[in-house]
Design an enzyme around this catalytic site. Sequence first.
Site, PDB file in Angstrom:
ATOM      1  CB  SER A   9      55.722  33.306  48.917  1.00 58.55           C
ATOM      2  OG  SER A   9      54.970  33.945  49.724  1.00 58.55           O
ATOM      3  CG  HIS A  10      50.852  35.917  46.330  1.00 59.67           C
ATOM      4  ND1 HIS A  10      50.841  34.744  46.311  1.00 59.67           N
ATOM      5  CD2 HIS A  10      49.880  36.552  45.778  1.00 59.67           C
ATOM      6  CE1 HIS A  10      49.916  34.467  45.057  1.00 59.67           C
ATOM      7  NE2 HIS A  10      49.332  35.684  45.022  1.00 59.67           N
ATOM      8  CB  SER A  11      55.009  37.476  51.504  1.00 61.86           C
ATOM      9  OG  SER A  11      55.760  37.786  52.514  1.00 61.86           O
ATOM     10  N   GLY A  44      52.461  39.818  45.696  1.00 60.16           N
ATOM     11  CA  GLY A  44      52.009  39.252  44.310  1.00 60.16           C
ATOM     12  C   GLY A  44      53.103  38.175  43.848  1.00 60.16           C
ATOM     13  CG  ASP A  68      52.004  31.741  48.040  1.00 65.83           C
ATOM     14  OD1 ASP A  68      51.937  32.022  46.984  1.00 65.83           O
ATOM     15  OD2 ASP A  68      52.312  33.061  48.951  1.00 65.83           O
TER      16      ASP A  68
END
Lengths: 133, 215, 91
Positions: A9-11, A44, A68
């Site tokens: 995921s980006h997070s 990112g 994601d």
Amino acid sequence: MAVALVIVSHSQQVADGVRDIAEQMAGDQVVIRAAGGAADGSLGTNAEAIARAITEADQGDGVLILVDLGSAVLSTETALEMLGLDADRKVQLSNAPLVEGAVVAAVTASTGQTLEEVASAALDAKDMTKVVR
Amino acid sequence: MSDNEQIGIRIVRRIQSVIHANTAELNAFDRPIGDGDHGTNLDRGFTAVLAKIESQSDQSLAAVFKTTAMTLISTVGGAAGPLYGTAFLRISTAIPELDGDHPRQVAAALTAALGGVQARGKATTGEKTMVDALAPAVEVSNAAVEEGADTVLVLERAATAARTGMEATIPMRATKGRASYLGERSIGHQDPGATSCYLIIQAVADVVRDGSTST
Amino acid sequence: MEEAQFTITNSAGLHARPAAHFVRTAAGFESSVRVRNLSRDAEREADAKSILSVMTLGIEQGHIISITVDGPDEAAAIEALRALVEGNIDK
Ligand SMILES: Nc1ncnc2c1ncn2[C@@H]1O[C@H](COP(=O)(O)OP(=O)(O)OP(=O)(O)O)[C@@H](O)[C@H]1O
Ligand SMILES: [Mg+2]
């Protein structure tokens, strides 16, 4: 052992959280690794961290990678290339929705099914019934 | 140490300073059709690249571009990381050493970069991505080489073609990357990746031109 | 082929973790295991070895489910699922 999962995921919080939810469903029979956030912790994706997570997760029965959106795919494909695994059928990048796919993949993996079966169940999670009427 | 060994780091310095100076502008292009981080992503990436290259002993072009590639891949965080990373990786293997025919090598480097971006992102022209700036630069540079243009001219023409390609992304509807999630609403905005691609090619052209006039 | 009916007693019904337990248990047997939720829609049948399939039944506390098992180890499967559902599936 069982098919392992990697959550991208980006997070970092999302990746860790999805891993936690899926782990709770799968018990301790499925290895799940999270690779979230850019290298400096901002939102990112990071091919290096993803490659590391894949290597750590791999128990020999296959790894399903759930992502994601956006660059999560490009970074994962880059990671696979870095690992020299792109032609190897033992690692699959899934188009499944992240949370639903991870939960279904984790439970399916915990029943000892193959990578192909786990991947196919995860894809079907697109149509998961959450509200039964 | 020859001029050839110096050109790599001069290129990276210029790219870093141009990207740094344009961080806000690149973010602004990314805001309406993306997540507003393209400048920040690239600034973080090229700043890390420069630090790595300043401290590495092998300053050959191949080594500099290889470090550039690996550092962008691991530090940028957005789509531009794997895309530019793969581009620089292909460049580093396409031009291991500068031989006498520099114009041809510039064209070969641009061609290799386009091959890398397309292998990674699967975009063709018209999809509102960096490919729309890079592909015309490749075409024009190869044509310029055939006409016998020198290195400076090949790069100047490539940069001009990239800028035209960048501007041409405005009316396009994005079908790749985050902007594609917007569908029709991506129309009317300049693509941030095409913009940074033009800036990078222009930066290289400027370094090479400055280098050739000062010697 | 064997059929059995159980009442769901645990508070969460067959959601999330309990559903996963149920699916894992069913998947441990060679026999096919089909499940229906008699309290909701007795016609709708689900594959007890598939978490997605089980989730379509919306099994909640107090519901009566029917399990149909077919195969070499059907008796053992019924017993294992009974023990799970009537025991503490929440754990
Ligand atoms: N598949 C692709 N092929 C070529 N270029 C692409 C592709 N996807 C995105 N791009 C380029 O990348 C640029 C965006 O880069 P940026 O680093 O901001 O990534 P991002 O979209 O924010 O990534 P993320 O999905 O992580 O949010 C776009 O403007 C476009 O030019
Ligand atoms: Mg962006």
